[in-house]
Design an enzyme around this catalytic site. Structure first.
Site, PDB file in Angstrom:
ATOM      1  N   HIS A 163       8.244  37.354  33.849  1.00 58.52           N
ATOM      2  CA  HIS A 163       7.226  37.447  34.743  1.00 58.52           C
ATOM      3  C   HIS A 163       6.558  39.048  34.709  1.00 58.52           C
ATOM      4  O   HIS A 163       6.132  39.474  35.806  1.00 58.52           O
ATOM      5  CB  HIS A 163       7.495  37.266  36.138  1.00 58.52           C
ATOM      6  CG  HIS A 163       8.145  35.635  36.239  1.00 58.52           C
ATOM      7  ND1 HIS A 163       7.468  34.660  36.073  1.00 58.52           N
ATOM      8  CD2 HIS A 163       9.540  35.523  36.186  1.00 58.52           C
ATOM      9  CE1 HIS A 163       8.293  33.782  36.392  1.00 58.52           C
ATOM     10  NE2 HIS A 163       9.539  33.758  36.384  1.00 58.52           N
ATOM     11  N   SER A 284      -9.645  58.952  21.259  1.00 57.35           N
ATOM     12  CA  SER A 284     -10.758  58.660  21.742  1.00 57.35           C
ATOM     13  C   SER A 284     -12.195  59.635  21.495  1.00 57.35           C
ATOM     14  O   SER A 284     -11.835  60.669  21.221  1.00 57.35           O
ATOM     15  CB  SER A 284     -10.635  58.504  23.288  1.00 57.35           C
ATOM     16  OG  SER A 284     -11.964  58.834  24.179  1.00 57.35           O
ATOM     17  N   LYS A 290      -6.789  61.361  24.969  1.00 58.63           N
ATOM     18  CA  LYS A 290      -6.155  60.067  24.667  1.00 58.63           C
ATOM     19  C   LYS A 290      -5.593  59.941  23.336  1.00 58.63           C
ATOM     20  O   LYS A 290      -5.876  60.357  22.282  1.00 58.63           O
ATOM     21  CB  LYS A 290      -7.389  59.088  24.694  1.00 58.63           C
ATOM     22  CG  LYS A 290      -8.097  58.786  26.078  1.00 58.63           C
ATOM     23  CD  LYS A 290      -7.184  57.804  27.171  1.00 58.63           C
ATOM     24  CE  LYS A 290      -7.131  56.487  26.544  1.00 58.63           C
ATOM     25  NZ  LYS A 290      -8.089  55.551  27.117  1.00 58.63           N
ATOM     26  N   ASN A 292      -4.487  56.316  21.649  1.00 56.79           N
ATOM     27  CA  ASN A 292      -4.650  54.863  21.790  1.00 56.79           C
ATOM     28  C   ASN A 292      -3.983  54.090  20.876  1.00 56.79           C
ATOM     29  O   ASN A 292      -3.733  54.285  19.621  1.00 56.79           O
ATOM     30  CB  ASN A 292      -6.104  54.451  21.913  1.00 56.79           C
ATOM     31  CG  ASN A 292      -6.967  55.035  22.938  1.00 56.79           C
ATOM     32  OD1 ASN A 292      -6.300  55.322  23.972  1.00 56.79           O
ATOM     33  ND2 ASN A 292      -8.170  55.405  22.775  1.00 56.79           N
ATOM     34  N   GLU A 297      -3.344  46.577  19.620  1.00 54.06           N
ATOM     35  CA  GLU A 297      -4.238  45.950  19.912  1.00 54.06           C
ATOM     36  C   GLU A 297      -5.163  45.079  18.962  1.00 54.06           C
ATOM     37  O   GLU A 297      -5.242  44.126  19.240  1.00 54.06           O
ATOM     38  CB  GLU A 297      -5.263  46.883  20.516  1.00 54.06           C
ATOM     39  CG  GLU A 297      -4.803  47.682  21.942  1.00 54.06           C
ATOM     40  CD  GLU A 297      -5.757  48.703  22.395  1.00 54.06           C
ATOM     41  OE1 GLU A 297      -6.210  48.507  23.453  1.00 54.06           O
ATOM     42  OE2 GLU A 297      -6.084  49.701  21.705  1.00 54.06           O
ATOM     43  N   GLN A 329     -15.993  22.542   1.160  1.00 48.65           N
ATOM     44  CA  GLN A 329     -16.115  23.978   0.933  1.00 48.65           C
ATOM     45  C   GLN A 329     -15.864  25.269   1.972  1.00 48.65           C
ATOM     46  O   GLN A 329     -15.591  26.300   1.561  1.00 48.65           O
ATOM     47  CB  GLN A 329     -17.481  24.110   0.543  1.00 48.65           C
ATOM     48  CG  GLN A 329     -17.997  25.637  -0.238  1.00 48.65           C
ATOM     49  CD  GLN A 329     -19.260  25.623  -0.926  1.00 48.65           C
ATOM     50  OE1 GLN A 329     -19.403  25.241  -2.106  1.00 48.65           O
ATOM     51  NE2 GLN A 329     -20.367  26.169  -0.487  1.00 48.65           N
TER      52      GLN A 329
HETATM   53  N1  ARG Z   1     -17.543  25.036  -4.367  1.00 50.57           N
HETATM   54  C1  ARG Z   1     -16.981  23.554  -3.986  1.00 50.57           C
HETATM   55  C2  ARG Z   1     -16.115  23.594  -2.863  1.00 50.57           C
HETATM   56  O1  ARG Z   1     -15.581  24.872  -2.738  1.00 50.57           O
HETATM   57  C3  ARG Z   1     -16.497  22.972  -5.173  1.00 50.57           C
HETATM   58  C4  ARG Z   1     -16.602  21.477  -5.486  1.00 50.57           C
HETATM   59  C5  ARG Z   1     -17.814  21.013  -5.710  1.00 50.57           C
HETATM   60  N2  ARG Z   1     -17.905  19.637  -5.639  1.00 50.57           N
HETATM   61  C6  ARG Z   1     -19.050  18.921  -5.726  1.00 50.57           C
HETATM   62  N3  ARG Z   1     -18.799  17.640  -5.877  1.00 50.57           N
HETATM   63  N4  ARG Z   1     -20.278  19.424  -5.472  1.00 50.57           N
HETATM   64  O2  ARG Z   1     -15.530  22.652  -2.571  1.00 50.57           O
END
Ligand code: ARG
Length: 475
Positions: A163, A284, A290, A292, A297, A329
């Site tokens: 604590h 600082s 200071k 830091n 952090e 993606q």
């Molecule tokens: N840039 C795409 C990704 O990162 C690659 C695959 C794309 N495939 C597709 N069917 N558009 O997922």
């Protein structure tokens, strides 16, 4: 031809009559970040093309030309000469388009029996396997630093806290070895996450494999995977290996954050337990006095990003039907960010800990607070046959009295102690001893010298074993 006059015609041109809207081109492009996959993409392509040739799917001579083209691209990227073209969306199409510029129409054979779906899953899996190794190496280094610093501070006593209140005295080595335990489990988690990135997605095609006589087991072996895809739809759609890896990063960053928080507290004037080296502190812009603790952090702050990255991918996956969806993606930026964050954090934490100065006197002074030995006093009564709850009650009252009256427990005679419980066997000065208290904690996992030294020896062996194992693992 130079890479700057890149033909940005999309390979799916046959089906399309209109060009992509510029906003869509910008919106869907990923090459500004997935270029981090370039080396993995080249590796995957080499393995794929070799497999195609060995299966008689493409002529040997064409495969050779493609491999040479891929080598040229590798060199261009390494030399910073490769132009990454956003109009070509992603790293996969950038490389393929450049290949066709370099080797002509035979370059068009590379993508035989392959989709960007299995291609990107393969690239990412390779990336994560490397990133797991990098994390284990970084963790090994940080634990080595903690081991060294702990060795220096077996005799440094400080209060252990619960604590954030002074609780019981411990050796500084014992406190730091608590972190090597956490970080050791983190390293094991990375090794374990790596084990679940064991099958190559290559050969899964878009989702259902190929009508061509592919041999995914060949490309899998060439890439160092344990085996080919077990299910083509799973291979292109799943990212649970990435989730596990992000979870391992998030947890490791949380451990680093807790350690950082202690360094921030300990370097304050209120604690004064440590002073960070100039090289690992900042000043600082306004207050000249200071110094830091920005490094711990920032590590503490960046742990939030790592947690966010994990949540980000989990939420991306939630509700996605099989198999590949473009949402996937979105897996990459959190992964790349977590990899960078962890790599940098491990590095600066190692440096911070290696260079900080410990004020052993301040620590001992804080540990000399006799109230830290109240538990020992209760356990003295237990040794005299008193039930622990009664002993706790009696010592609690004694402590309240001493605090009220401003008394030091060590100054109380046996008779004075016996006013609180008849079973006290000696005077405060005999019963309350800082070193003795720490030494008495000699059971497994304890803070006695023998236990701490054994823990240091065990850790050293573990780190040596891990270093050997990591030395043998190719990236
Ligand atoms: N840039 C795409 C990704 O990162 C690659 C695959 C794309 N495939 C597709 N069917 N558009 O997922």
């Amino acid at each position: 031809m130079t890479t700057s006059d890149r033909n940005t015609k999309k390979p799916w041109g046959g089906r399309f009559e209109e060009a992509t809207a510029p906003a869509v081109e910008r919106f869907s492009a990923s090459v500004h970040f997935d270029r981090a996959l370039a080396s993995y993409d080249l590796r995957g392509s080499r393995a794929h093309v070799a497999m195609l040739a060995s299966q008689g799917i493409i002529p040997e001579g064409d495969a050779q030309a493609i491999l040479e083209g891929l080598d040229t691209i590798d060199a261009e990227i390494a030399a910073g000469q490769f132009v990454f073209e956003p109009a070509l969306e992603d790293i996969h199409m950038n490389i393929e388009s450049r290949l066709r510029e370099l080797v002509g129409p035979v370059g068009g054979r590379l993508h035989t029996g392959r989709s960007r779906n299995d291609q990107v899953a393969t690239d990412l899996t390779l990336y994560l396997r490397d990133a797991s190794l990098a994390a284990r190496r970084g963790l090994l280094e940080l634990r080595r630093v903690l081991l060294e610093r702990s060795r220096e501070h077996v005799d440094t006593l400080l209060p252990g806290y619960t604590h954030l209140q002074r609780a019981q005295p411990v050796r500084l080595a014992h406190q730091w070895l608590a972190y090597t335990e956490m970080l050791g489990r983190d390293a094991a988690r990375f090794a374990d996450a790596g084990a679940r990135l064991s099958n190559s997605p290559l050969g899964s095609g878009a989702l259902a494999g190929s009508t061509l006589p592919l041999a995914p087991e060949h490309s899998a072996a060439a890439l160092g995977f344990a085996g080919p895809p077990r299910n083509s739809m799973d291979a292109v759609a799943s990212r649970d290996g990435a989730v596990e890896w992000l979870a391992a990063v998030a947890l490791c960053m949380i451990h680093l954050s807790r350690l950082s928080e202690e360094l921030v507290l300990w370097s304050s004037a209120e604690f004064g337990f440590v002073e960070l080296a100039d090289a690992y502190s900042t000043g600082s812009s306004l207050m000249p006095q200071k110094k830091n603790p920005d490094v711990p952090e920032l590590v503490r702050g960046k742990s939030g990003r790592a947690v966010g990255n994990l949540v980000s991918l989990l939420v991306t996956l939630k509700g996605l039907p099989l198999s590949y969806n473009r949402d996937l993606q979105e897996d990459k930026e959190p992964i790349f960010d977590s990899a960078q964050t962890l790599r940098d954090s491990l590095l600066v934490m190692s440096g911070t800990l290696a260079t900080l100065r410990v004020d052993t006197d301040r620590m001992r002074q804080a540990a000399s607070d006799p109230l830290l030995l109240a538990t020992d006093l209760a356990e003295t009564l237990v040794r005299e046959g008193v039930p622990f709850r009664d002993a706790h009650e009696a010592v609690g009252k004694l402590v309240a009295h001493s605090v009220r009256e401003g008394l030091d427990l060590r100054d109380l005679s046996r008779e004075q102690l016996q006013e609180w419980h008849a079973a006290f066997p000696a005077a405060g000065s005999e019963l309350l001893d800082l070193e003795g208290s720490v030494e008495a904690r000699n059971a497994a996992g304890g803070t006695s010298r023998a236990r701490v030294e054994a823990a240091l020896a065990t850790l050293e062996e573990e780190l040596d074993r891990e270093a050997e194992a990591l030395g043998g693992e190719a990236s």
